[in-house]
Motif scaffolding. Structure first.
Motif, PDB file in Angstrom:
ATOM      1  N   ARG A   1       0.812  -1.218   0.000  1.00  0.00           N
ATOM      2  CA  ARG A   1       0.000   0.000   0.000  1.00  0.00           C
ATOM      3  C   ARG A   1       0.848   1.272   0.000  1.00  0.00           C
ATOM      4  NH1 ARG A   1      -3.071   0.672   5.629  1.00  0.00           N
ATOM      5  NH2 ARG A   1      -3.303   2.779   4.799  1.00  0.00           N
ATOM      6  N   TYR A   2       2.169   1.125  -0.186  1.00  0.00           N
ATOM      7  CA  TYR A   2       3.042   2.287  -0.072  1.00  0.00           C
ATOM      8  C   TYR A   2       3.834   2.580  -1.345  1.00  0.00           C
ATOM      9  CZ  TYR A   2       2.193   1.508   4.901  1.00  0.00           C
ATOM     10  OH  TYR A   2       1.597   1.317   6.112  1.00  0.00           O
ATOM     11  N   TYR A   3       4.120   3.874  -1.525  1.00  0.00           N
ATOM     12  CA  TYR A   3       5.182   4.295  -2.431  1.00  0.00           C
ATOM     13  C   TYR A   3       6.467   4.294  -1.600  1.00  0.00           C
ATOM     14  CZ  TYR A   3       1.501   6.233  -5.472  1.00  0.00           C
ATOM     15  OH  TYR A   3       0.412   6.402  -6.276  1.00  0.00           O
ATOM     16  N   GLU A   4       7.467   3.585  -2.069  1.00  0.00           N
ATOM     17  CA  GLU A   4       8.751   3.562  -1.371  1.00  0.00           C
ATOM     18  C   GLU A   4       9.780   4.296  -2.236  1.00  0.00           C
ATOM     19  OE1 GLU A   4      10.219  -0.035   0.859  1.00  0.00           O
ATOM     20  OE2 GLU A   4      11.763   0.062  -0.706  1.00  0.00           O
ATOM     21  N   ILE A   5      10.284   5.412  -1.733  1.00  0.00           N
ATOM     22  CA  ILE A   5      11.199   6.257  -2.498  1.00  0.00           C
ATOM     23  C   ILE A   5      12.548   6.292  -1.791  1.00  0.00           C
ATOM     24  CG2 ILE A   5      11.549   8.519  -3.550  1.00  0.00           C
ATOM     25  CD1 ILE A   5       8.538   9.029  -3.125  1.00  0.00           C
ATOM     26  N   THR A   6      13.605   5.971  -2.538  1.00  0.00           N
ATOM     27  CA  THR A   6      14.961   5.980  -2.003  1.00  0.00           C
ATOM     28  C   THR A   6      15.748   7.115  -2.638  1.00  0.00           C
ATOM     29  OG1 THR A   6      14.912   3.583  -1.670  1.00  0.00           O
ATOM     30  CG2 THR A   6      17.065   4.646  -1.655  1.00  0.00           C
ATOM     31  N   PHE A   7      16.333   7.969  -1.804  1.00  0.00           N
ATOM     32  CA  PHE A   7      17.112   9.111  -2.268  1.00  0.00           C
ATOM     33  C   PHE A   7      18.600   8.861  -2.034  1.00  0.00           C
ATOM     34  CE2 PHE A   7      12.962  10.653  -1.007  1.00  0.00           C
ATOM     35  CZ  PHE A   7      12.590  11.461  -2.073  1.00  0.00           C
ATOM     36  N   SER A   8      19.429   9.297  -2.967  1.00  0.00           N
ATOM     37  CA  SER A   8      20.878   9.164  -2.828  1.00  0.00           C
ATOM     38  C   SER A   8      21.549  10.354  -3.500  1.00  0.00           C
ATOM     39  CB  SER A   8      21.358   7.851  -3.455  1.00  0.00           C
ATOM     40  OG  SER A   8      21.033   7.818  -4.837  1.00  0.00           O
ATOM     41  N   GLY A   9      22.848  10.469  -3.269  1.00  0.00           N
ATOM     42  CA  GLY A   9      23.583  11.599  -3.840  1.00  0.00           C
ATOM     43  C   GLY A   9      23.283  12.888  -3.117  1.00  0.00           C
ATOM     44  N   PRO A  10      23.645  13.012  -1.834  1.00  0.00           N
ATOM     45  CA  PRO A  10      23.361  14.246  -1.082  1.00  0.00           C
ATOM     46  C   PRO A  10      24.063  15.454  -1.701  1.00  0.00           C
ATOM     47  CG  PRO A  10      24.890  12.842   0.125  1.00  0.00           C
ATOM     48  CD  PRO A  10      24.383  12.022  -1.010  1.00  0.00           C
ATOM     49  N   LYS A  11      23.401  16.601  -1.647  1.00  0.00           N
ATOM     50  CA  LYS A  11      23.955  17.809  -2.238  1.00  0.00           C
ATOM     51  C   LYS A  11      24.939  18.516  -1.309  1.00  0.00           C
ATOM     52  CE  LYS A  11      19.925  18.751  -5.161  1.00  0.00           C
ATOM     53  NZ  LYS A  11      18.868  19.727  -5.517  1.00  0.00           N
ATOM     54  N   LYS A  12      24.862  18.196  -0.004  1.00  0.00           N
ATOM     55  CA  LYS A  12      25.781  18.805   0.966  1.00  0.00           C
ATOM     56  C   LYS A  12      26.420  17.722   1.823  1.00  0.00           C
ATOM     57  CE  LYS A  12      23.193  23.154   1.306  1.00  0.00           C
ATOM     58  NZ  LYS A  12      22.474  24.090   2.222  1.00  0.00           N
ATOM     59  N   LYS A  13      27.569  18.034   2.407  1.00  0.00           N
ATOM     60  CA  LYS A  13      28.334  17.053   3.176  1.00  0.00           C
ATOM     61  C   LYS A  13      27.630  16.635   4.462  1.00  0.00           C
ATOM     62  CE  LYS A  13      32.916  18.445   1.501  1.00  0.00           C
ATOM     63  NZ  LYS A  13      34.260  18.958   1.891  1.00  0.00           N
ATOM     64  N   ASP A  14      26.856  17.540   5.068  1.00  0.00           N
ATOM     65  CA  ASP A  14      26.246  17.223   6.351  1.00  0.00           C
ATOM     66  C   ASP A  14      24.912  16.487   6.222  1.00  0.00           C
ATOM     67  OD1 ASP A  14      24.973  19.385   5.236  1.00  0.00           O
ATOM     68  OD2 ASP A  14      24.662  20.450   7.131  1.00  0.00           O
ATOM     69  N   ILE A  15      24.512  16.148   5.004  1.00  0.00           N
ATOM     70  CA  ILE A  15      23.267  15.420   4.771  1.00  0.00           C
ATOM     71  C   ILE A  15      23.573  13.911   4.722  1.00  0.00           C
ATOM     72  CG2 ILE A  15      21.408  15.024   3.110  1.00  0.00           C
ATOM     73  CD1 ILE A  15      21.690  17.936   2.267  1.00  0.00           C
ATOM     74  N   PRO A  16      22.745  13.071   5.355  1.00  0.00           N
ATOM     75  CA  PRO A  16      22.973  11.618   5.298  1.00  0.00           C
ATOM     76  C   PRO A  16      23.131  11.125   3.867  1.00  0.00           C
ATOM     77  CG  PRO A  16      21.271  12.118   6.884  1.00  0.00           C
ATOM     78  CD  PRO A  16      21.584  13.406   6.191  1.00  0.00           C
ATOM     79  N   LYS A  17      23.951  10.101   3.678  1.00  0.00           N
ATOM     80  CA  LYS A  17      24.264   9.660   2.317  1.00  0.00           C
ATOM     81  C   LYS A  17      23.085   8.996   1.621  1.00  0.00           C
ATOM     82  CE  LYS A  17      26.390   5.254   3.746  1.00  0.00           C
ATOM     83  NZ  LYS A  17      27.662   4.476   3.716  1.00  0.00           N
ATOM     84  N   LYS A  18      22.090   8.572   2.376  1.00  0.00           N
ATOM     85  CA  LYS A  18      20.916   7.945   1.753  1.00  0.00           C
ATOM     86  C   LYS A  18      19.696   8.154   2.655  1.00  0.00           C
ATOM     87  CE  LYS A  18      21.560   4.075  -0.354  1.00  0.00           C
ATOM     88  NZ  LYS A  18      21.801   2.635  -0.662  1.00  0.00           N
ATOM     89  N   ALA A  19      18.527   8.298   2.034  1.00  0.00           N
ATOM     90  CA  ALA A  19      17.274   8.429   2.777  1.00  0.00           C
ATOM     91  C   ALA A  19      16.184   7.653   2.058  1.00  0.00           C
ATOM     92  CB  ALA A  19      16.877   9.900   2.919  1.00  0.00           C
ATOM     93  N   LYS A  20      15.224   7.137   2.823  1.00  0.00           N
ATOM     94  CA  LYS A  20      14.126   6.374   2.231  1.00  0.00           C
ATOM     95  C   LYS A  20      12.826   6.738   2.947  1.00  0.00           C
ATOM     96  CE  LYS A  20      13.886   1.890   2.889  1.00  0.00           C
ATOM     97  NZ  LYS A  20      14.207   0.451   2.751  1.00  0.00           N
ATOM     98  N   VAL A  21      11.758   6.921   2.182  1.00  0.00           N
ATOM     99  CA  VAL A  21      10.455   7.240   2.767  1.00  0.00           C
ATOM    100  C   VAL A  21       9.406   6.272   2.240  1.00  0.00           C
ATOM    101  CG1 VAL A  21      11.032   9.677   3.005  1.00  0.00           C
ATOM    102  CG2 VAL A  21       9.829   8.910   0.967  1.00  0.00           C
TER     103      VAL A  21
END
Length: 224
Positions: free
Chosen positions: A148-168
């Motif tokens: 029942r979910y959209y699972e979206i994985t993000f990678s390639g942070p634009k800044k150094k202090d952002i986690p290297k990967k995120a998923k919602v």
């Protein structure tokens, strides 16, 4: 055409291709926009209360916990309790009333004194609040449907202090965000933090959004 020009042309083509791949797909942006609107409708003038669970994993260490967040506009108050191997590990309270941010930490084993750090600020970032603007922080995104979910994985942070990967995970029926996680390097290890939202209640009392020193009578207070 000499070899140097051929190499330069190939590099230019490769960079163009990489730039195209780095764009967030329009369908992902559309879903995030609907999610943002839905979540914002909860956190209006009356505020919202979130009940959820939190999981942290770094190497072989696994930590579980509960989280309750009170949110109203830019103000917030988070109650977090963490356990590991069945034993209570840590209690935290993090709040912001528009003028100051406070961070309370208590270790149930009694080996360390409770601490309360108060920082004067008009602009505090809630690390545990609802968030749907990952498309502004990352270059790449991949989406798939899981039940029942959209699972979206993000990678390639634009800044150094952002986690290297995120998923919602976003509910396909009502566009409510139900889970989000980040992967971040912790020293020599890579750690994952996952927050699952189990319940959303509209409306919260202003009493939770004020610094109440009576809650921290035994804490060592540090003011910044």
């Amino acid at each position: 055409m000499n070899m140097k020009k051929i190499i330069l042309m190939l590099v230019a083509i490769m960079m163009t291709t990489l730039s195209a791949q780095a764009q967030i797909p329009d369908n992902v942006k559309g879903i995030l926009k609907k999610c943002d609107a839905k979540m914002a409708s909860y956190n209006d003038g009356s505020g919202v209360v979130l009940d959820g669970t939190l999981k942290m994993k770094v190497s072989v260490l696994s930590i579980k916990g509960t989280m309750k967040s009170y949110l109203k506009n830019q103000k917030y108050f988070n109650l977090i309790s963490l356990t590991t191997m069945g034993e209570e590990l840590l209690k935290m309270e993090i709040g912001f009333d528009g003028e100051q941010e406070w961070f309370y930490e208590s270790e149930p084993d009694g080996k360390s004194k409770d601490s309360l750090t108060i920082t004067k600020t008009k602009n505090a970032k809630n690390e545990y609040g609802m968030k749907s603007d990952y498309d502004k922080e990352y270059k790449n995104a991949k989406m798939k449907e899981v039940g029942r979910y959209y699972e979206i994985t993000f990678s390639g942070p634009k800044k150094k202090d952002i986690p290297k990967k995120a998923k919602v995970k976003i509910d396909k029926e009502n566009y409510i965000m139900r889970e989000y996680s980040v992967v971040q390097d912790v020293g020599m290890f890579s750690g994952t933090i996952t927050i699952t939202i189990n319940k959303i209640t509209k409306g919260c009392s202003d009493n939770w959004l004020k610094l109440d020193m009576n809650r921290y009578k035994n804490a060592v207070v540090v003011r910044k």
